[in-house]
Motif scaffolding. Sequence first.
Motif, mmCIF file in Angstrom:
data_model
loop_
_atom_site.group_PDB
_atom_site.id
_atom_site.type_symbol
_atom_site.label_atom_id
_atom_site.label_comp_id
_atom_site.label_asym_id
_atom_site.label_seq_id
_atom_site.Cartn_x
_atom_site.Cartn_y
_atom_site.Cartn_z
ATOM 1 N N ARG A 105 1.039 -1.217 -0.164
ATOM 2 C CA ARG A 105 -0.443 -0.018 0.145
ATOM 3 C C ARG A 105 0.858 1.086 0.426
ATOM 4 O O ARG A 105 1.683 1.351 0.770
ATOM 5 C CB ARG A 105 -0.621 0.284 1.507
ATOM 6 C CG ARG A 105 -1.988 -0.975 1.335
ATOM 7 C CD ARG A 105 -2.952 -0.571 0.559
ATOM 8 N NE ARG A 105 -4.087 -1.678 0.252
ATOM 9 C CZ ARG A 105 -4.444 -2.583 -0.323
ATOM 10 N NH1 ARG A 105 -3.273 -3.315 -1.308
ATOM 11 N NH2 ARG A 105 -5.242 -3.641 -0.652
ATOM 12 N N THR A 107 0.177 5.679 0.842
ATOM 13 C CA THR A 107 -0.073 6.736 1.215
ATOM 14 C C THR A 107 -0.319 7.858 0.770
ATOM 15 O O THR A 107 0.734 8.491 0.035
ATOM 16 C CB THR A 107 0.157 6.840 2.896
ATOM 17 O OG1 THR A 107 0.409 5.285 3.500
ATOM 18 C CG2 THR A 107 -0.774 7.557 3.960
ATOM 19 N N GLU A 129 -18.168 9.893 1.120
ATOM 20 C CA GLU A 129 -17.320 9.128 0.731
ATOM 21 C C GLU A 129 -16.566 8.581 -0.612
ATOM 22 O O GLU A 129 -15.994 8.582 -0.824
ATOM 23 C CB GLU A 129 -16.294 8.278 1.818
ATOM 24 C CG GLU A 129 -14.832 7.793 1.734
ATOM 25 C CD GLU A 129 -14.504 7.091 3.319
ATOM 26 O OE1 GLU A 129 -13.881 7.818 3.940
ATOM 27 O OE2 GLU A 129 -15.370 6.164 2.924
ATOM 28 N N PHE A 133 -14.383 8.239 -4.097
ATOM 29 C CA PHE A 133 -13.643 6.605 -5.077
ATOM 30 C C PHE A 133 -13.765 7.027 -6.120
ATOM 31 O O PHE A 133 -12.870 6.760 -6.840
ATOM 32 C CB PHE A 133 -14.339 5.590 -4.150
ATOM 33 C CG PHE A 133 -14.351 5.105 -2.473
ATOM 34 C CD1 PHE A 133 -12.586 4.524 -2.672
ATOM 35 C CD2 PHE A 133 -14.083 5.983 -1.594
ATOM 36 C CE1 PHE A 133 -11.962 4.016 -1.096
ATOM 37 C CE2 PHE A 133 -13.884 5.135 -0.203
ATOM 38 C CZ PHE A 133 -12.451 4.510 -0.102
ATOM 39 N N LYS A 151 -7.988 2.265 -2.567
ATOM 40 C CA LYS A 151 -9.105 1.794 -0.899
ATOM 41 C C LYS A 151 -9.698 1.624 -0.086
ATOM 42 O O LYS A 151 -10.679 1.701 0.522
ATOM 43 C CB LYS A 151 -7.998 0.361 -0.751
ATOM 44 C CG LYS A 151 -7.116 -0.645 -2.204
ATOM 45 C CD LYS A 151 -8.208 -1.326 -2.729
ATOM 46 C CE LYS A 151 -8.248 -2.085 -3.337
ATOM 47 N NZ LYS A 151 -9.054 -2.391 -4.330
ATOM 48 N N THR A 152 -8.605 3.200 0.992
ATOM 49 C CA THR A 152 -9.458 3.534 1.748
ATOM 50 C C THR A 152 -9.122 4.942 2.442
ATOM 51 O O THR A 152 -7.904 5.600 1.706
ATOM 52 C CB THR A 152 -8.880 3.172 3.685
ATOM 53 O OG1 THR A 152 -7.528 2.704 3.445
ATOM 54 C CG2 THR A 152 -9.150 1.089 3.164
ATOM 55 N N ILE A 153 -10.555 5.775 2.783
ATOM 56 C CA ILE A 153 -9.838 7.579 3.782
ATOM 57 C C ILE A 153 -10.262 7.182 5.234
ATOM 58 O O ILE A 153 -11.375 7.165 4.974
ATOM 59 C CB ILE A 153 -10.397 8.078 2.635
ATOM 60 C CG1 ILE A 153 -10.930 7.913 0.874
ATOM 61 C CG2 ILE A 153 -10.627 9.703 2.622
ATOM 62 C CD1 ILE A 153 -11.545 8.629 0.458
ATOM 63 N N GLU A 154 -9.147 8.254 5.078
ATOM 64 C CA GLU A 154 -8.931 8.395 6.923
ATOM 65 C C GLU A 154 -9.245 9.788 7.073
ATOM 66 O O GLU A 154 -8.386 10.122 6.374
ATOM 67 C CB GLU A 154 -8.205 7.828 7.453
ATOM 68 C CG GLU A 154 -7.992 6.431 8.372
ATOM 69 C CD GLU A 154 -7.071 5.911 8.915
ATOM 70 O OE1 GLU A 154 -7.249 6.636 9.992
ATOM 71 O OE2 GLU A 154 -6.377 4.695 8.965
#
Length: 414
Positions: A105, A107, A129, A133, A151-154
């Motif tokens: 991954r 970032t 959100e 994507f 893949k993900t968002i924080e």
Amino acid sequence: MPKFYELTPQERLAVLVDAGQLDQADADAYATQAALPEAVAEHLIENQIGQFSLPLGVLRDLPVNDALYQVPMVTEEPSVIAAANNGARIARLNGGITVTTMPHRVTGEVVFDGLADLAGAKAMILAREPELFAVAEQAHPSIVRRGGGLKTIEVVIIADRWLKLQLAVDPQAAMGANIVNTIAEAIGHHVGQWLNQMPLVAILANHSTALTTATVQLDPATLATAHQSGEMVAERIAAISALAEVDIDRTVTHNKGIMNGMTAAVLASGNDTRAVEAAVHAHASHTGRYLPLATWQLRDHQLVGTISLPLPVGIVGGAMNALPLVQVNQRLAHITSVETLQALIASVGLVQNLAALRALVGPGIQAGHMALQASALAMAAGATGAEIKLLTDALQSQDKTLANAKQLLNELRD
Ligand code: NDP
């Protein structure tokens, strides 16, 4: 009048010579020493005027996850590949190295500064959100088609001032810096419209918590040297490793030795050595204190070595397709996945550290170093062609100083 960067390499050299900044003999040296096809060198970087070659060597039979690998390494330091081979030999005597990797991954971060309502902005971004994507996919559709992408968002508030979107991207077989930058900029632009404000920054983070971990378990008997029992060497390696956890002078040198091998393997793989080094040293400090990357402990009469670190590398993209020997290196090392490359780089770091610590606690590092340094000294003294080997051999039993090397060379030539 074309700008310097718009000239051909030959024209750039002529400019430097005309300006009195380079003499003709040195310009000829730049013009004639070439390892890459001219067109590749010229288009890979800006203001290219020459090429800078380093030797490429091979680490033989590195035992990783039940297979033996031939690992190409590029370095200017004489003792690095010899030491790595020595460490690999010991690992082979002990059943080899076991490596695990976390999912690959990369970032990205998009940060907004000075928003009036941080909590409100965070809630709004989280609620919308799914749109992000879609924006990421539109920005880089091909990586999504390959099974990767965002893949993900924080969403994180930092120091009550900044709002950060932390993006975890799967770059598949690539290192992913450009892929992530493309996605981060698109998301930054999109969220910027929601917030009516440009992001302060939208870019890859070289920080990584996706770790590769390599472990080797050694029977102390396999560590014996001419003057020390294997048990004593194992105890002393564990002791020097413990010292590296509390003595910063030792820690930095311990890690530099590890990077000797890792950077050489990363460079030969065509990857970005600075990205790996930045991530690795950040990891070494992740507790707030700079710690050794590899540690050695005695457990049940075995010496157990472990290295655990992030390795942001890829096997496609960047300069890899342009540099012809990178493909050859990948074939030699049978690198067909990012995980394999990461496993090999971590294992190189581990065996490099083993060889260095074994030498340090035993005969000291200089005996082996200076023997290998003799050829560099011979060349520094002016030896060329067949003279290099003759002078290197002569220096083995002599004072390894430049003055002595020059004198011996004169004697050889008489
Ligand atoms: P690229 O920009 O070359 O992207 C990789 C490309 O490879 C993809 O866009 C994809 O294009 C193609 N590709 C082909 N097969 C695959 C596959 N199986 N998996 C993934 N991609 C595939 O490289 P990176 O994004 O990896 O960026 C690495 C470069 O970025 C390095 O040169 C690095 O030095 C540099 N860099 C580093 C920074 C940093 O570390 N801070 C910042 C900026 C740049 P397609 O899908 O269209 O075929």
